[in-house]
Design an enzyme around this catalytic site. Structure first.
Site, PDB file in Angstrom:
ATOM      1  N   GLY A  13     -30.735  38.381  -4.871  1.00  0.00           N
ATOM      2  CA  GLY A  13     -30.628  37.417  -5.954  1.00  0.00           C
ATOM      3  C   GLY A  13     -30.184  36.020  -5.546  1.00  0.00           C
ATOM      4  O   GLY A  13     -29.503  35.339  -6.323  1.00  0.00           O
ATOM      5  N   SER A  14     -30.606  35.547  -4.369  1.00  0.00           N
ATOM      6  CA  SER A  14     -30.180  34.183  -3.994  1.00  0.00           C
ATOM      7  C   SER A  14     -30.904  33.137  -4.844  1.00  0.00           C
ATOM      8  O   SER A  14     -30.293  32.126  -5.226  1.00  0.00           O
ATOM      9  CB  SER A  14     -30.366  33.925  -2.501  1.00  0.00           C
ATOM     10  OG  SER A  14     -31.720  33.760  -2.175  1.00  0.00           O
ATOM     11  N   ASN A  15     -32.167  33.358  -5.157  1.00  0.00           N
ATOM     12  CA  ASN A  15     -32.857  32.427  -6.065  1.00  0.00           C
ATOM     13  C   ASN A  15     -32.227  32.469  -7.451  1.00  0.00           C
ATOM     14  O   ASN A  15     -32.035  31.427  -8.088  1.00  0.00           O
ATOM     15  CB  ASN A  15     -34.345  32.779  -6.157  1.00  0.00           C
ATOM     16  CG  ASN A  15     -35.146  32.186  -5.013  1.00  0.00           C
ATOM     17  OD1 ASN A  15     -35.339  30.983  -4.939  1.00  0.00           O
ATOM     18  ND2 ASN A  15     -35.583  33.040  -4.103  1.00  0.00           N
ATOM     19  N   MET A  91     -39.410  43.218  -7.389  1.00  0.00           N
ATOM     20  CA  MET A  91     -40.415  43.856  -6.543  1.00  0.00           C
ATOM     21  C   MET A  91     -41.148  45.000  -7.248  1.00  0.00           C
ATOM     22  O   MET A  91     -41.308  46.082  -6.704  1.00  0.00           O
ATOM     23  CB  MET A  91     -39.775  44.336  -5.241  1.00  0.00           C
ATOM     24  CG  MET A  91     -39.040  43.235  -4.484  1.00  0.00           C
ATOM     25  SD  MET A  91     -39.995  41.723  -4.262  1.00  0.00           S
ATOM     26  CE  MET A  91     -40.747  42.056  -2.689  1.00  0.00           C
ATOM     27  N   ILE A  93     -44.676  45.573  -9.906  1.00  0.00           N
ATOM     28  CA  ILE A  93     -45.823  44.917 -10.542  1.00  0.00           C
ATOM     29  C   ILE A  93     -45.779  45.186 -12.039  1.00  0.00           C
ATOM     30  O   ILE A  93     -45.706  46.345 -12.465  1.00  0.00           O
ATOM     31  CB  ILE A  93     -47.140  45.403  -9.916  1.00  0.00           C
ATOM     32  CG1 ILE A  93     -47.188  44.950  -8.458  1.00  0.00           C
ATOM     33  CG2 ILE A  93     -48.346  44.883 -10.688  1.00  0.00           C
ATOM     34  CD1 ILE A  93     -48.226  45.646  -7.616  1.00  0.00           C
ATOM     35  N   LEU A  94     -45.776  44.120 -12.814  1.00  0.00           N
ATOM     36  CA  LEU A  94     -45.724  44.261 -14.274  1.00  0.00           C
ATOM     37  C   LEU A  94     -47.130  44.485 -14.817  1.00  0.00           C
ATOM     38  O   LEU A  94     -48.111  43.970 -14.266  1.00  0.00           O
ATOM     39  CB  LEU A  94     -45.102  42.997 -14.886  1.00  0.00           C
ATOM     40  CG  LEU A  94     -43.616  42.821 -14.559  1.00  0.00           C
ATOM     41  CD1 LEU A  94     -43.174  41.383 -14.786  1.00  0.00           C
ATOM     42  CD2 LEU A  94     -42.760  43.795 -15.379  1.00  0.00           C
ATOM     43  N   ASN A 108     -43.137  33.105 -11.346  1.00  0.00           N
ATOM     44  CA  ASN A 108     -42.704  33.869 -10.170  1.00  0.00           C
ATOM     45  C   ASN A 108     -42.568  32.937  -8.974  1.00  0.00           C
ATOM     46  O   ASN A 108     -43.243  31.907  -8.898  1.00  0.00           O
ATOM     47  CB  ASN A 108     -43.762  34.945  -9.854  1.00  0.00           C
ATOM     48  CG  ASN A 108     -43.401  35.790  -8.653  1.00  0.00           C
ATOM     49  OD1 ASN A 108     -42.238  36.211  -8.496  1.00  0.00           O
ATOM     50  ND2 ASN A 108     -44.369  36.053  -7.793  1.00  0.00           N
ATOM     51  N   HIS A 110     -43.054  33.030  -4.837  1.00  0.00           N
ATOM     52  CA  HIS A 110     -43.667  33.852  -3.795  1.00  0.00           C
ATOM     53  C   HIS A 110     -43.506  33.146  -2.445  1.00  0.00           C
ATOM     54  O   HIS A 110     -43.752  31.938  -2.340  1.00  0.00           O
ATOM     55  CB  HIS A 110     -45.151  34.074  -4.111  1.00  0.00           C
ATOM     56  CG  HIS A 110     -45.816  34.959  -3.108  1.00  0.00           C
ATOM     57  ND1 HIS A 110     -45.626  36.329  -3.092  1.00  0.00           N
ATOM     58  CD2 HIS A 110     -46.631  34.674  -2.059  1.00  0.00           C
ATOM     59  CE1 HIS A 110     -46.306  36.849  -2.083  1.00  0.00           C
ATOM     60  NE2 HIS A 110     -46.921  35.867  -1.448  1.00  0.00           N
ATOM     61  N   SER A 137     -44.362  29.225  -3.109  1.00  0.00           N
ATOM     62  CA  SER A 137     -45.074  28.771  -4.304  1.00  0.00           C
ATOM     63  C   SER A 137     -44.374  29.294  -5.558  1.00  0.00           C
ATOM     64  O   SER A 137     -43.928  30.443  -5.573  1.00  0.00           O
ATOM     65  CB  SER A 137     -46.506  29.344  -4.337  1.00  0.00           C
ATOM     66  OG  SER A 137     -47.174  29.129  -3.114  1.00  0.00           O
ATOM     67  N   ASP A 142     -50.034  35.989 -13.944  1.00  0.00           N
ATOM     68  CA  ASP A 142     -51.132  36.529 -14.747  1.00  0.00           C
ATOM     69  C   ASP A 142     -51.474  37.931 -14.250  1.00  0.00           C
ATOM     70  O   ASP A 142     -50.755  38.469 -13.414  1.00  0.00           O
ATOM     71  CB  ASP A 142     -52.336  35.569 -14.790  1.00  0.00           C
ATOM     72  CG  ASP A 142     -53.114  35.533 -13.493  1.00  0.00           C
ATOM     73  OD1 ASP A 142     -52.778  36.314 -12.571  1.00  0.00           O
ATOM     74  OD2 ASP A 142     -54.056  34.727 -13.392  1.00  0.00           O
ATOM     75  N   ASP A 146     -50.019  37.652  -7.748  1.00  0.00           N
ATOM     76  CA  ASP A 146     -49.786  36.352  -7.082  1.00  0.00           C
ATOM     77  C   ASP A 146     -50.970  35.390  -7.241  1.00  0.00           C
ATOM     78  O   ASP A 146     -51.328  34.662  -6.310  1.00  0.00           O
ATOM     79  CB  ASP A 146     -49.478  36.564  -5.574  1.00  0.00           C
ATOM     80  CG  ASP A 146     -48.232  37.418  -5.365  1.00  0.00           C
ATOM     81  OD1 ASP A 146     -47.298  37.318  -6.178  1.00  0.00           O
ATOM     82  OD2 ASP A 146     -48.198  38.190  -4.390  1.00  0.00           O
ATOM     83  N   GLU A 175     -37.319  27.735  -0.967  1.00  0.00           N
ATOM     84  CA  GLU A 175     -37.501  28.364  -2.280  1.00  0.00           C
ATOM     85  C   GLU A 175     -36.450  27.856  -3.269  1.00  0.00           C
ATOM     86  O   GLU A 175     -36.734  27.617  -4.441  1.00  0.00           O
ATOM     87  CB  GLU A 175     -37.385  29.889  -2.170  1.00  0.00           C
ATOM     88  CG  GLU A 175     -38.567  30.552  -1.512  1.00  0.00           C
ATOM     89  CD  GLU A 175     -38.467  32.072  -1.528  1.00  0.00           C
ATOM     90  OE1 GLU A 175     -37.990  32.650  -2.508  1.00  0.00           O
ATOM     91  OE2 GLU A 175     -38.870  32.691  -0.521  1.00  0.00           O
TER      92      GLU A 175
HETATM   93  C1  GAR Z   1     -37.734  35.728  -1.977  1.00  0.00           C
HETATM   94  O1  GAR Z   1     -38.126  35.339  -0.683  1.00  0.00           O
HETATM   95  C2  GAR Z   1     -38.942  35.771  -2.890  1.00  0.00           C
HETATM   96  O2  GAR Z   1     -39.865  34.764  -2.661  1.00  0.00           O
HETATM   97  C3  GAR Z   1     -39.505  37.120  -2.550  1.00  0.00           C
HETATM   98  O3  GAR Z   1     -38.378  37.958  -2.445  1.00  0.00           O
HETATM   99  C4  GAR Z   1     -37.269  37.190  -1.981  1.00  0.00           C
HETATM  100  C5  GAR Z   1     -36.116  37.405  -2.928  1.00  0.00           C
HETATM  101  O4  GAR Z   1     -34.975  36.785  -2.429  1.00  0.00           O
HETATM  102  N1  GAR Z   1     -40.427  37.584  -3.543  1.00  0.00           N
HETATM  103  C6  GAR Z   1     -41.548  38.221  -3.247  1.00  0.00           C
HETATM  104  O5  GAR Z   1     -41.869  38.516  -2.113  1.00  0.00           O
HETATM  105  C7  GAR Z   1     -42.404  38.586  -4.433  1.00  0.00           C
HETATM  106  N2  GAR Z   1     -43.718  38.948  -4.019  1.00  0.00           N
HETATM  107  P1  GAR Z   1     -33.723  36.562  -3.372  1.00  0.00           P
HETATM  108  O6  GAR Z   1     -33.411  37.924  -4.016  1.00  0.00           O
HETATM  109  O7  GAR Z   1     -32.640  36.142  -2.419  1.00  0.00           O
HETATM  110  O8  GAR Z   1     -34.051  35.516  -4.386  1.00  0.00           O
END
Ligand code: GAR
Length: 197
Positions: A13-15, A91, A93-94, A108, A110, A137, A142, A146, A175
């Site tokens: 969950g850093s984002n 992680m 797929i909805l 999202n 990616h 990105s 949709d 991705d 990101e």
């Molecule tokens: C991030 O790098 C994000 O882009 C990726 O998972 C990581 C989550 O990091 N997402 C995908 O690969 C989705 N296809 P976070 O939990 O530290 O935000």
């Protein structure tokens, strides 16, 4: 007022934390009102709680059908009056049905320059391919994986010295910048969760 954001996570969950902090520091005019995890071990949930954000953990294994799992997520989002869903390392797929309910209200992040390197382990895919530039990105979600309309991207150069680990770190740093910039752009387009037009 901005958006009432709900963030879906599966891991560190850093984002998510970065978005919460940007909202709490008024760098965004939106608020994060809910964080949902589909993983009981997601450390991001504790980080969200420390920031005073309401959280829910909803496990697909507790439901017979995927629809029931998604209905449970939808119920929590509606309860908190969420009007923008941000996927941040979610992680799973909805389904098309879920995405339809949140059309243009689900985005999202990616870790590649889409449309290249979709799906899992995008950082390794790019590294192994040998591209010289990769990145990340933010896009609308949709029904194809991705593939939704791209909102914004950031570029990361891959040098001779880089490893998969160093590239993954560099992308993640980008990101954090990108997700906030993308949300700022959406705040400009929408007002109070409604389209300005
Ligand atoms: C991030 O790098 C994000 O882009 C990726 O998972 C990581 C989550 O990091 N997402 C995908 O690969 C989705 N296809 P976070 O939990 O530290 O935000």
């Amino acid at each position: 007022m901005g958006f009432n954001i709900g963030i879906l996570i599966s891991g560190q969950g850093s984002n998510m934390l970065n978005i919460i902090e940007a909202c709490q520091a008024n760098k965004l005019i939106s608020d994060v009102n809910l964080v949902v995890s589909n993983n009981p071990d997601a450390v991001g949930i504790k980080k969200a709680e420390k920031k005073g954000i309401k959280t829910a953990t909803i496990l697909q294994s507790n439901f017979l059908k995927k629809k029931d799992f998604e209905d449970a997520i939808n119920f929590e989002l509606k309860k908190e009056k969420i009007n923008l869903v941000c996927l941040a390392g979610f992680m799973t797929i909805l389904s098309e049905a879920f995405i339809k309910k949140w059309k243009n209200k689900i985005i999202n992040i990616h870790p590649s320059l889409l449309p290249s390197f979709k799906g899992l382990n995008a950082q390794s895919q790019a590294f192994r391919y040998g591209v010289k530039y990769t990145g990340c990105s933010v896009h609308y979600v949709d029904k194809e994986i991705d593939s939704g309309k791209i909102i914004d991207q950031e570029v990361v150069k891959i040098s001779e010295k880089d490893t998969i680990e160093s590239i993954t770190r560099k992308i993640l740093m980008k990101e954090h910048i990108l997700y906030i910039n993308a949300l700022k752009q959406l705040e400009e387009i929408y007002i109070d969760g409604q389209d300005k037009k």
